[in-house]
Enzyme design. Sequence first.
Site, PDB file in Angstrom:
ATOM      1  CG  ASN A  13      -1.726   1.213   1.419  1.00  0.00           C
ATOM      2  OD1 ASN A  13      -1.806   2.043   0.519  1.00  0.00           O
ATOM      3  ND2 ASN A  13      -2.359   1.346   2.578  1.00  0.00           N
ATOM      4  CD1 TRP A  14       3.520   1.104  -2.877  1.00  0.00           C
ATOM      5  CD2 TRP A  14       3.602   2.358  -4.733  1.00  0.00           C
ATOM      6  NE1 TRP A  14       4.307   0.440  -3.794  1.00  0.00           N
ATOM      7  CE2 TRP A  14       4.372   1.188  -4.951  1.00  0.00           C
ATOM      8  CE3 TRP A  14       3.514   3.281  -5.773  1.00  0.00           C
ATOM      9  CZ2 TRP A  14       5.049   0.942  -6.136  1.00  0.00           C
ATOM     10  CZ3 TRP A  14       4.180   3.029  -6.968  1.00  0.00           C
ATOM     11  CH2 TRP A  14       4.943   1.872  -7.140  1.00  0.00           C
ATOM     12  CE  LYS A  15      -0.275   3.268   4.743  1.00  0.00           C
ATOM     13  NZ  LYS A  15      -0.183   3.351   6.191  1.00  0.00           N
ATOM     14  CG  HIS A  99      -5.941   1.733   5.174  1.00  0.00           C
ATOM     15  ND1 HIS A  99      -5.545   2.677   6.096  1.00  0.00           N
ATOM     16  CD2 HIS A  99      -4.891   0.898   5.010  1.00  0.00           C
ATOM     17  CE1 HIS A  99      -4.299   2.424   6.448  1.00  0.00           C
ATOM     18  NE2 HIS A  99      -3.873   1.350   5.810  1.00  0.00           N
ATOM     19  CD  GLU A 101      -3.143   5.368   6.798  1.00  0.00           C
ATOM     20  OE1 GLU A 101      -3.131   5.456   5.551  1.00  0.00           O
ATOM     21  OE2 GLU A 101      -2.218   4.842   7.451  1.00  0.00           O
ATOM     22  CD  GLU A 171      -3.635  -2.750   7.294  1.00  0.00           C
ATOM     23  OE1 GLU A 171      -2.467  -2.885   6.901  1.00  0.00           O
ATOM     24  OE2 GLU A 171      -4.325  -1.780   6.993  1.00  0.00           O
ATOM     25  N   GLY A 177       2.120   2.150  10.765  1.00  0.00           N
ATOM     26  CA  GLY A 177       3.036   3.276  10.641  1.00  0.00           C
ATOM     27  C   GLY A 177       3.738   3.657  11.930  1.00  0.00           C
ATOM     28  CB  SER A 216       4.865  -1.879  11.952  1.00  0.00           C
ATOM     29  OG  SER A 216       4.482  -0.527  12.162  1.00  0.00           O
ATOM     30  N   GLY A 237       2.718  -1.263   4.290  1.00  0.00           N
ATOM     31  CA  GLY A 237       2.749   0.162   3.967  1.00  0.00           C
ATOM     32  C   GLY A 237       4.176   0.625   3.745  1.00  0.00           C
ATOM     33  N   GLY A 238       4.767   1.203   4.775  1.00  0.00           N
ATOM     34  CA  GLY A 238       6.099   1.807   4.677  1.00  0.00           C
ATOM     35  C   GLY A 238       7.143   0.943   3.984  1.00  0.00           C
TER      36      GLY A 238
HETATM   37  P1  PGA Z   1       2.633   0.172   7.663  1.00  0.00           P
HETATM   38  O1  PGA Z   1       1.197   0.371   6.967  1.00  0.00           O
HETATM   39  O2  PGA Z   1       3.194  -1.121   7.105  1.00  0.00           O
HETATM   40  O3  PGA Z   1       3.431   1.364   7.266  1.00  0.00           O
HETATM   41  O4  PGA Z   1       2.376   0.083   9.132  1.00  0.00           O
HETATM   42  C1  PGA Z   1       0.326  -0.697   6.765  1.00  0.00           C
HETATM   43  C2  PGA Z   1      -0.946  -0.217   6.152  1.00  0.00           C
HETATM   44  O5  PGA Z   1      -1.365   0.901   6.448  1.00  0.00           O
HETATM   45  O6  PGA Z   1      -1.579  -0.929   5.350  1.00  0.00           O
END
Ligand code: PGA
Length: 254
Positions: A13-15, A99, A101, A171, A177, A216, A237-238
């Site tokens: 997930n590149w956000k 998600h 967010e 998640e 994050g 994470s 994500g990251g």
């Molecule tokens: P993260 O993000 O790996 O940076 O914690 C995961 C996600 O939001 O899907």
Amino acid sequence: MNVKLRKPLIAGNWKMYKTAREAAELVAALIERGAEKHGAEVVIAPPFTLIAPVLAAMGGSRIGLAAQNCHFEKQGAFTGEVSAEQVREAGCTYCIVGHSERRQLFGETSEIVGKKAKALLSEAVHPIVCVGETLAERESGSTLKVVIAQLDAALVSFGASDIAKVVVAYEPVWAIGTGRTASPKDAQDVHAVIRARLLQMFPTTADTVRVLYGGSVKPDNAKALLAERDIDGALVGGASLDAGSFISIIEATG
Ligand code: PGA
């Protein structure tokens, strides 16, 4: 030995990161380093505007494409939104919905998540339905209650054949994050409950549904998480923004 029933899925997930040039470079690096040559299915979810440049950079690669969101209406006066049909037409075979967010920053409810997932299924796009508890919910002991309520609300109108096309991502919000991850055992405990709930709701087809862990996931914790019985992959994500770390996570499935 832990033999996986389901093909592992690693989704990046590149956000809201990357320019078109950076995206093309990252895709080229993933292909060069053999991202699709392991046993896992690999999917990346760039921002909408990068879907076309990423597709162009993919060439004949088997890496799949996901969108990060969609609207549930077929079309209409919804400024700034993108429909499931448009997501499919752009070349996405998956789309993330719900998600944390989006739930926290954009007011997305589980009911909306369910409508989005349904809209995607009508376009033959696989929804990746995200669920997860906040830190306060975990500390008050309501993790399972929250996660199951989110799952039930999102899947309420689904039939047995629909569910086979869905991916679920667990998640924990406090792990996204933050560098904090659920321990493999804590994650497995929640995954086992999600799996049991899916089987209860859809006894004939839920076996094929993959339940990913996210929050994470990094090269140094991926192997232990992915070794758990009911963890069928990862939503990253990251660590998906860097070819080396994303490849290490893909390799951890093998
Ligand atoms: P993260 O993000 O790996 O940076 O914690 C995961 C996600 O939001 O899907």
